[in-house]
Motif scaffolding. Sequence first.
Motif, PDB file in Angstrom:
ATOM      1  N   ASN A 160      31.825  43.868  32.720  1.00 20.73           N
ATOM      2  CA  ASN A 160      32.374  42.544  33.003  1.00 20.73           C
ATOM      3  C   ASN A 160      32.441  42.273  34.497  1.00 20.73           C
ATOM      4  O   ASN A 160      32.133  41.180  34.961  1.00 20.73           O
TER       5      ASN A 160
ATOM      6  N   PHE B  14      30.447  39.175  36.062  1.00 16.82           N
ATOM      7  CA  PHE B  14      31.106  38.038  36.718  1.00 16.82           C
ATOM      8  C   PHE B  14      30.840  38.017  38.229  1.00 16.82           C
ATOM      9  O   PHE B  14      30.794  36.945  38.826  1.00 16.82           O
TER      10      PHE B  14
ATOM     11  N   TYR C  50      29.436  29.668  38.423  1.00 15.34           N
ATOM     12  CA  TYR C  50      30.501  29.434  37.431  1.00 15.34           C
ATOM     13  C   TYR C  50      31.057  28.006  37.487  1.00 15.34           C
ATOM     14  O   TYR C  50      31.261  27.372  36.464  1.00 15.34           O
TER      15      TYR C  50
ATOM     16  N   LEU D 129      36.081  22.613  31.442  1.00 20.47           N
ATOM     17  CA  LEU D 129      37.200  23.516  31.698  1.00 20.47           C
ATOM     18  C   LEU D 129      38.450  22.729  32.133  1.00 20.47           C
ATOM     19  O   LEU D 129      39.552  22.930  31.621  1.00 20.47           O
TER      20      LEU D 129
ATOM     21  N   GLN E 298      41.914  22.604  30.165  1.00 13.25           N
ATOM     22  CA  GLN E 298      43.112  23.182  30.785  1.00 13.25           C
ATOM     23  C   GLN E 298      44.181  22.108  31.026  1.00 13.25           C
ATOM     24  O   GLN E 298      45.370  22.367  30.887  1.00 13.25           O
TER      25      GLN E 298
ATOM     26  N   CYS F  27      41.950  35.222  36.294  1.00 12.26           N
ATOM     27  CA  CYS F  27      41.987  33.844  36.833  1.00 12.26           C
ATOM     28  C   CYS F  27      40.615  33.335  37.250  1.00 12.26           C
ATOM     29  O   CYS F  27      40.436  32.147  37.483  1.00 12.26           O
ATOM     30  N   GLY F  28      39.626  34.227  37.371  1.00  9.14           N
ATOM     31  CA  GLY F  28      38.269  33.806  37.723  1.00  9.14           C
ATOM     32  C   GLY F  28      38.227  33.077  39.046  1.00  9.14           C
ATOM     33  O   GLY F  28      38.780  33.534  40.051  1.00  9.14           O
TER      34      GLY F  28
ATOM     35  N   ASP G 216      42.222  39.311  38.896  1.00  4.07           N
ATOM     36  CA  ASP G 216      40.898  39.357  38.278  1.00  4.07           C
ATOM     37  C   ASP G 216      40.205  40.637  38.742  1.00  4.07           C
ATOM     38  O   ASP G 216      40.577  41.223  39.756  1.00  4.07           O
ATOM     39  N   ILE G 217      39.188  41.059  37.971  1.00  2.00           N
ATOM     40  CA  ILE G 217      38.464  42.284  38.343  1.00  2.00           C
ATOM     41  C   ILE G 217      37.215  41.987  39.178  1.00  2.00           C
ATOM     42  O   ILE G 217      36.580  42.905  39.668  1.00  2.00           O
TER      43      ILE G 217
ATOM     44  N   MET H  66      34.386  36.314  42.043  1.00  2.00           N
ATOM     45  CA  MET H  66      35.134  35.193  41.437  1.00  2.00           C
ATOM     46  C   MET H  66      36.371  34.914  42.307  1.00  2.00           C
ATOM     47  O   MET H  66      36.685  33.763  42.610  1.00  2.00           O
TER      48      MET H  66
ATOM     49  N   GLN I 241      42.739  43.103  40.413  1.00  2.05           N
ATOM     50  CA  GLN I 241      43.476  43.991  39.505  1.00  2.05           C
ATOM     51  C   GLN I 241      43.058  43.689  38.067  1.00  2.05           C
ATOM     52  O   GLN I 241      42.745  42.551  37.746  1.00  2.05           O
ATOM     53  N   SER I 242      43.068  44.716  37.229  1.00  2.00           N
ATOM     54  CA  SER I 242      42.691  44.466  35.836  1.00  2.00           C
ATOM     55  C   SER I 242      43.947  44.302  34.976  1.00  2.00           C
ATOM     56  O   SER I 242      45.012  44.829  35.313  1.00  2.00           O
ATOM     57  N   THR I 243      43.786  43.609  33.869  1.00  2.00           N
ATOM     58  CA  THR I 243      44.913  43.399  32.959  1.00  2.00           C
ATOM     59  C   THR I 243      45.326  44.717  32.287  1.00  2.00           C
ATOM     60  O   THR I 243      46.441  44.854  31.812  1.00  2.00           O
TER      61      THR I 243
ATOM     62  N   GLU J 134      40.182  31.694  28.519  1.00  2.00           N
ATOM     63  CA  GLU J 134      38.768  32.036  28.305  1.00  2.00           C
ATOM     64  C   GLU J 134      38.440  33.468  28.749  1.00  2.00           C
ATOM     65  O   GLU J 134      37.307  33.755  29.143  1.00  2.00           O
ATOM     66  N   ALA J 135      39.410  34.368  28.743  1.00  2.00           N
ATOM     67  CA  ALA J 135      39.186  35.725  29.239  1.00  2.00           C
ATOM     68  C   ALA J 135      39.496  36.791  28.180  1.00  2.00           C
ATOM     69  O   ALA J 135      38.978  37.899  28.258  1.00  2.00           O
TER      70      ALA J 135
ATOM     71  N   HIS K 218      37.073  39.176  26.625  1.00  2.00           N
ATOM     72  CA  HIS K 218      36.425  40.177  27.497  1.00  2.00           C
ATOM     73  C   HIS K 218      37.269  41.448  27.633  1.00  2.00           C
ATOM     74  O   HIS K 218      36.796  42.430  28.193  1.00  2.00           O
TER      75      HIS K 218
HETATM   76  C1  LIG Z   1      35.098  33.418  31.390  1.00  3.00           C
HETATM   77  S1  LIG Z   1      35.964  33.895  32.842  1.00  3.00           S
HETATM   78  C2  LIG Z   1      37.411  32.871  32.748  1.00  3.00           C
HETATM   79  C3  LIG Z   1      37.990  32.596  34.114  1.00  3.00           C
HETATM   80  C4  LIG Z   1      39.155  31.634  34.142  1.00  3.00           C
HETATM   81  N1  LIG Z   1      40.314  32.146  33.453  1.00  3.00           N
HETATM   82  C5  LIG Z   1      38.759  30.307  33.560  1.00  3.00           C
HETATM   83  O1  LIG Z   1      39.396  29.856  32.604  1.00  3.00           O
HETATM   84  O2  LIG Z   1      37.801  29.711  34.085  1.00  3.00           O
HETATM   85  C6  LIG Z   1      36.638  35.491  32.436  1.00  3.00           C
HETATM   86  C7  LIG Z   1      37.278  36.158  33.647  1.00  3.00           C
HETATM   87  O3  LIG Z   1      38.017  37.288  33.199  1.00  3.00           O
HETATM   88  C8  LIG Z   1      37.840  38.323  34.146  1.00  3.00           C
HETATM   89  N2  LIG Z   1      38.134  39.593  33.458  1.00  3.00           N
HETATM   90  C9  LIG Z   1      37.435  40.195  32.472  1.00  3.00           C
HETATM   91  N3  LIG Z   1      38.051  41.316  32.069  1.00  3.00           N
HETATM   92  C10 LIG Z   1      39.168  41.431  32.834  1.00  3.00           C
HETATM   93  C11 LIG Z   1      40.229  42.375  32.892  1.00  3.00           C
HETATM   94  N4  LIG Z   1      40.251  43.413  32.092  1.00  3.00           N
HETATM   95  N5  LIG Z   1      41.220  42.173  33.795  1.00  3.00           N
HETATM   96  C12 LIG Z   1      41.206  41.096  34.616  1.00  3.00           C
HETATM   97  N6  LIG Z   1      40.229  40.159  34.601  1.00  3.00           N
HETATM   98  C13 LIG Z   1      39.224  40.319  33.717  1.00  3.00           C
HETATM   99  C14 LIG Z   1      36.406  38.172  34.612  1.00  3.00           C
HETATM  100  O4  LIG Z   1      36.166  38.820  35.836  1.00  3.00           O
HETATM  101  C15 LIG Z   1      36.280  36.651  34.697  1.00  3.00           C
HETATM  102  O5  LIG Z   1      36.615  36.169  35.961  1.00  3.00           O
END
Ligand SMILES: C[S@@+](CC[C@H](N)C(=O)[O-])C[C@H]1O[C@@H](n2cnc3c(N)ncnc32)[C@H](O)[C@@H]1O
Length: 197
Positions: free
Chosen positions: A8, A12, A19, A28, A32, A52-53, A74-75, A79, A95-97, A113-114, A117
Amino acid sequence: MEKLLDKNKKFFNKIARYYDNKIFLKYLTNSQNKMLDFIKIKENSKILDAGCGTGNLLHLLEKQNKKYNLSGIDISEEMLKIAKKKLINVKLKLQSTENIYFKESFDYVFSTEAFHHYSDYNLIMENFNKILKKDGKLIVLDFDFGFLLNKIFHSIEPGNSKMHSPEEFKRLFKQYRFKNVMQKRINLFLLLTIGKK
Ligand SMILES: C[S@@+](CC[C@H](N)C(=O)[O-])C[C@H]1O[C@@H](n2cnc3c(N)ncnc32)[C@H](O)[C@@H]1O
């Protein structure tokens, strides 16, 4: 095998500069805004956007001028670079979730939208629960195209971990102790699930 998280991150980072294209951004923003109209966030709230992308949701929140305390994680560095350019007073972290670390807790945690993933979504639900204040709200907006198209989307989208059906989202929220779980369709393809800690 490459970890889904790394996949991912790579994906991204690669598509970051495309994007915010006009068509997707309009879709989007519309979705939102509909979600925010429905939720009606209280002034002075502490809000985290997880995944947050490029920062579009945080940008909409910042424009509301409601003295929110805003953070995003976000990772993907690429982005986040784009997010930084459009946001003024928002704390952004790489940072990752799966590994959320904040000293403070939040009134609202968003994931838009995340969620599809996230590889270890059980750990992530536990993390979301931990970082919310009592009565804080978890708000997940994610794609739901219906059973067959979800299967196809899952197989073709890079880094797609799992498409949750509306029933699966409801079950997951309840399993992680969220109360008053409710759902609303924002448009044909986007489902909103909200729960209170
Ligand atoms: C489709 S984008 C959505 C971005 C934004 N939330 C939006 O609505 O436009 C998915 C985002 O999730 C992030 N992502 C994916 N896995 C993640 C994780 N485990 N922790 C944090 N961010 C993550 C990706 O890097 C990407 O920026």
